[in-house]
Design a protein around this motif. Structure first.
Motif, PDB file in Angstrom:
ATOM      1  N   TYR A 193      -3.550  -8.549  12.689  1.00  0.00           N
ATOM      2  CA  TYR A 193      -2.727  -7.336  12.561  1.00  0.00           C
ATOM      3  C   TYR A 193      -2.739  -6.585  13.893  1.00  0.00           C
ATOM      4  CZ  TYR A 193      -0.938  -2.851  11.017  1.00  0.00           C
ATOM      5  OH  TYR A 193      -0.201  -1.692  10.900  1.00  0.00           O
ATOM      6  N   TYR A 232       6.786   6.414  11.181  1.00  0.00           N
ATOM      7  CA  TYR A 232       7.240   5.152  11.790  1.00  0.00           C
ATOM      8  C   TYR A 232       8.410   5.397  12.748  1.00  0.00           C
ATOM      9  CZ  TYR A 232       4.694   2.661   8.051  1.00  0.00           C
ATOM     10  OH  TYR A 232       3.748   2.186   7.197  1.00  0.00           O
ATOM     11  N   GLN A 278       4.014  -9.053   7.236  1.00  0.00           N
ATOM     12  CA  GLN A 278       3.385  -8.204   6.207  1.00  0.00           C
ATOM     13  C   GLN A 278       3.972  -6.796   6.161  1.00  0.00           C
ATOM     14  OE1 GLN A 278      -0.863  -8.149   6.904  1.00  0.00           O
ATOM     15  NE2 GLN A 278      -1.009 -10.380   6.986  1.00  0.00           N
ATOM     16  N   ALA A 279       4.965  -6.503   6.963  1.00  0.00           N
ATOM     17  CA  ALA A 279       5.510  -5.133   7.026  1.00  0.00           C
ATOM     18  C   ALA A 279       5.966  -4.666   5.655  1.00  0.00           C
ATOM     19  CB  ALA A 279       6.681  -5.102   7.999  1.00  0.00           C
ATOM     20  N   GLY A 280       5.520  -3.467   5.266  1.00  0.00           N
ATOM     21  CA  GLY A 280       5.866  -2.991   3.931  1.00  0.00           C
ATOM     22  C   GLY A 280       6.447  -1.591   3.907  1.00  0.00           C
ATOM     23  N   GLY A 281       5.811  -0.674   4.662  1.00  0.00           N
ATOM     24  CA  GLY A 281       6.158   0.749   4.570  1.00  0.00           C
ATOM     25  C   GLY A 281       7.588   1.091   4.947  1.00  0.00           C
ATOM     26  N   LYS A 341       0.809  -1.231   0.000  1.00  0.00           N
ATOM     27  CA  LYS A 341       0.000   0.000   0.000  1.00  0.00           C
ATOM     28  C   LYS A 341       0.832   1.265   0.000  1.00  0.00           C
ATOM     29  CE  LYS A 341      -0.685  -0.540   4.928  1.00  0.00           C
ATOM     30  NZ  LYS A 341       0.017   0.630   5.440  1.00  0.00           N
ATOM     31  N   ALA A 353      -5.445  -8.837   2.139  1.00  0.00           N
ATOM     32  CA  ALA A 353      -5.671  -8.847   3.596  1.00  0.00           C
ATOM     33  C   ALA A 353      -6.874  -7.981   3.934  1.00  0.00           C
ATOM     34  CB  ALA A 353      -4.418  -8.356   4.312  1.00  0.00           C
ATOM     35  N   MET A 394      -4.430 -14.964   9.781  1.00  0.00           N
ATOM     36  CA  MET A 394      -3.681 -13.714   9.930  1.00  0.00           C
ATOM     37  C   MET A 394      -4.265 -12.861  11.063  1.00  0.00           C
ATOM     38  SD  MET A 394      -4.820 -10.976   6.992  1.00  0.00           S
ATOM     39  CE  MET A 394      -4.430  -9.603   8.109  1.00  0.00           C
ATOM     40  N   GLY A 454       2.123  -8.546  11.394  1.00  0.00           N
ATOM     41  CA  GLY A 454       3.262  -7.625  11.409  1.00  0.00           C
ATOM     42  C   GLY A 454       3.163  -6.456  10.467  1.00  0.00           C
ATOM     43  N   GLY A 455       3.488  -5.288  10.979  1.00  0.00           N
ATOM     44  CA  GLY A 455       3.591  -4.077  10.176  1.00  0.00           C
ATOM     45  C   GLY A 455       4.941  -3.428  10.430  1.00  0.00           C
ATOM     46  N   THR A 456       5.196  -2.351   9.716  1.00  0.00           N
ATOM     47  CA  THR A 456       6.497  -1.682   9.847  1.00  0.00           C
ATOM     48  C   THR A 456       6.732  -1.190  11.273  1.00  0.00           C
ATOM     49  OG1 THR A 456       6.498  -1.081   7.533  1.00  0.00           O
ATOM     50  CG2 THR A 456       7.838   0.292   8.993  1.00  0.00           C
ATOM     51  N   ARG A 470     -10.798  -3.954  14.517  1.00  0.00           N
ATOM     52  CA  ARG A 470     -11.206  -3.416  13.212  1.00  0.00           C
ATOM     53  C   ARG A 470     -12.114  -4.461  12.570  1.00  0.00           C
ATOM     54  NH1 ARG A 470      -6.496  -1.439   9.137  1.00  0.00           N
ATOM     55  NH2 ARG A 470      -6.039  -3.667   9.085  1.00  0.00           N
TER      56      ARG A 470
HETATM   57  N1  PLP Z   1      -1.078  -5.630   7.392  1.00  0.00           N
HETATM   58  C1  PLP Z   1      -2.279  -5.033   7.383  1.00  0.00           C
HETATM   59  C2  PLP Z   1      -3.495  -5.873   7.228  1.00  0.00           C
HETATM   60  C3  PLP Z   1      -2.391  -3.644   7.502  1.00  0.00           C
HETATM   61  O1  PLP Z   1      -3.608  -3.054   7.514  1.00  0.00           O
HETATM   62  C4  PLP Z   1      -1.204  -2.891   7.659  1.00  0.00           C
HETATM   63  C5  PLP Z   1      -1.265  -1.432   7.817  1.00  0.00           C
HETATM   64  O2  PLP Z   1      -2.283  -0.788   7.853  1.00  0.00           O
HETATM   65  C6  PLP Z   1       0.022  -3.553   7.649  1.00  0.00           C
HETATM   66  C7  PLP Z   1       0.056  -4.925   7.528  1.00  0.00           C
HETATM   67  C8  PLP Z   1       1.312  -2.812   7.815  1.00  0.00           C
HETATM   68  O3  PLP Z   1       1.671  -2.046   6.733  1.00  0.00           O
HETATM   69  P1  PLP Z   1       2.946  -1.139   6.798  1.00  0.00           P
HETATM   70  O4  PLP Z   1       4.097  -2.029   7.079  1.00  0.00           O
HETATM   71  O5  PLP Z   1       3.045  -0.541   5.442  1.00  0.00           O
HETATM   72  O6  PLP Z   1       2.739  -0.142   7.871  1.00  0.00           O
END
Ligand code: PLP
Length: 366
Positions: A176, A249, A238-241, A48, A89, A174, A220-222, A146
Motif C-alpha cells: 500500500y 481526497y 484496493q481503492a474504495g473511498g 472501510k 488486508a 500486496m 492502490g488507494g483512492t 507501517r
Molecule cells: N488498502 C489499504 C491496505 C489501506 O490501508 C487503505 C487505506 O488506508 C487503502 C487500500 C485505500 O483505501 P481508500 O481507497 O478508501 O482510501
C-alpha cells in the motif's frame, strides 16, 4: 427513524443523519470500476468507508470482484451478505481470530495478509486440521513503513513458507503506497508511485522465478488509483473511498472526476451572532481530522470549529440569512471516520428517501 419515512423529502427528516446521494455514488462506483477495468486490472475496493454489504454488492454489480477489509469481523459481515472474495488486508493474530478465519473459509474465499511466519504457521495448522485451505498474501513494505515484509529475500521466504505448508496457499502479494497519496507535484507523485509498484512487482517476479505461482499483485488507494491503475504488473486495485469522493481526497490527494456523494443533514440550532451559526452536529456526528466539513449549497459559509455536539459556521453575504430551524447539508471531510459514528446511511434520489441501510460493519473492530 423507521423505513416508514421512505419517500420523504430530505428536509422533512430529523437531524443529524448521514445521507448518500445515490445517483452520485452509483456514478462514482461506475467511474472507478470503468477506470480500473479498462486498464486490465481487477477492482477489490476497500470497504472501510462504508462497511455496508448493500454498497459492496453494488460495487460488485459494477464490476468489483469482492472487497478488501481490515478486520475478520468486517469480513464476516460481508460473507454473510454473499460477498465471497474477501481480502483482509491486515495482520491477523491470535487463536480466536484464526478460528474465525477457519470458519470463514468454509463459506467464503478469504485472503489473509501477513508479514511474518508467526501469523502463517498457526493458521496453516488450524486450517489443515479443519480440512480447509486459506489463501494468504504477504504484504510488502513499499515505503509506507507501517507493516510489511522487506522486499527481496524476506518476502521471498514468506512466499516459500506459504507454498510449502498444508492448509494455506499463496494468492499473491500486496503493498500500500499510502505514504505517496499527498505528494503534491503530479510528475513526482507518478514517478514515486511507479517506482514503489516496480518494487512490488519485482517481488512477484522473484517468487515466480522459484516456480511458485503468484497471481495477484494488489495495491492502490483512492488517493493514488488514477496512477497505480496504469502501473505494469499490478493486477488488482484496493481503492474504495472514491465512491464518496471526500474533500480530503480531492483537496489533499488530487482526486479528479468524481463527485461528493456523502453528506450530513443538519439543522441550524443557534444564531449567536450575525455572521455565525451553530448546527446540531459535532464530533460525535462527523470526524474533523484531515479536513473540516464543507457546507453544501452555501460556498461562503465556512465551518470553523467542531465540539462534541456543535458545529460552528462563519457566514458570508449569501448565507447570513440562514435561520434557526433551517436544514443544511455538510460534506464530511473524510468518510471513514464519519461512517463509524452512525447507525444508518440514508440513501436519497432527487432528494427523496429511497433506502435506509444499516451500517452493519460499524463497531466490527476485532
Ligand atoms: N488498502 C489499504 C491496505 C489501506 O490501508 C487503505 C487505506 O488506508 C487503502 C487500500 C485505500 O483505501 P481508500 O481507497 O478508501 O482510501
Amino acid at each position: 427513524m423507521s423505513q416508514s419515512v421512505i419517500g420523504s423529502h430530505k428536509f422533512d427528516l430529523d437531524t443529524p443523519i448521514l445521507c448518500i446521494d445515490l445517483d452520485l455514488m452509483e456514478s462514482n462506483i461506475q467511474k472507478m470500476s470503468d477506470y480500473i477495468l479498462s486498464r486490465g486490472k481487477t477492482w477489490r475496493p476497500h470497504e472501510k468507508c462504508h462497511k455496508t454489504p448493500a454498497i459492496a454488492l453494488a460495487q460488485m454489480q459494477a464490476g468489483a470482484i469482492g472487497v478488501t477489509c481490515a478486520k475478520v469481523s468486517e469480513a464476516e459481515v460481508m460473507a454473510a451478505a454473499g460477498v465471497k472474495d474477501i481480502l483482509i488486508a491486515n495482520m491477523i493474530v491470535g487463536k480466536t481470530k484464526w478460528e474465525r478465519v477457519v470458519s470463514l473459509c468454509r463459506h467464503a474465499r478469504p485472503i489473509i495478509a501477513c508479514d511474518h511466519f508467526a501469523q502463517i504457521e498457526p493458521l496453516a495448522m488450524m486450517c489443515a486440521e479443519a480440512g480447509v485451505t486459506c489463501r494468504m498474501m504477504p504484504e510488502v513494505n513499499i515505503g509506507l513503513n507501517r507493516v510489511g515484509s522487506r522486499p527481496g529475500q524476506d518476502t521471498l521466504d514468506l512466499a516459500m513458507a506459504i507454498d510449502k505448508l498444508d492448509g494455506v496457499e499463496l494468492a499473491g502479494i500486496m503493498g500500500y503506497e499510502g505514504h505517496l497519496l499527498q505528494v503534491q507535484d503530479p510528475a513526482e507523485k507518478e514517478e514515486k508511485i511507479t517506482e514503489a509498484m516496480r518494487t512490488l512487482v519485482g517481488c512477484k517476479t522473484a517468487i515466480e522465478a522459484k516456480g511458485i505461482p503468484c497471481e495477484i499483485v494488489s495495491a492502490g488507494g483512492t488517493g493514488s488509483y488514477q496512477i497505480t491503475s496504469n502501473c505494469e504488473g499490478i493486477t488488482e486495485l484496493q481503492a474504495g473511498g472514491g465512491i464518496f469522493a471526500d474533500p480530503m481526497y480531492v483537496n489533499k490527494c488530487g482526486l479528479t472526476g468524481l463527485d461528493y456523494s456523502l453528506s450530513v443533514l443538519a439543522t441550524v440550532a443557534s444564531r449567536p451572532e450575525k455572521g455565525r451559526m451553530v448546527l446540531d452536529c459535532g464530533r460525535k456526528t462527523m470526524h474533523p481530522d484531515f479536513q473540516l466539513p464543507l457546507v453544501k449549497a452555501w460556498p461562503d459559509a465556512k465551518v470553523t470549529a467542531l465540539s462534541a455536539e456543535h458545529c460552528a459556521v462563519d457566514l458570508g453575504p449569501e448565507s447570513q440569512d440562514l435561520k434557526i430551524g433551517d436544514k443544511i447539508e455538510l460534506i464530511p471531510g473524510y468518510a471513514d471516520f464519519t461512517t463509524i459514528l452512525h447507525e444508518n446511511f440514508y440513501g436519497f434520489r432527487n432528494d427523496r428517501l429511497e433506502v435506509v441501510w444499516p451500517i452493519q460493519g460499524r463497531g466490527k473492530i476485532q
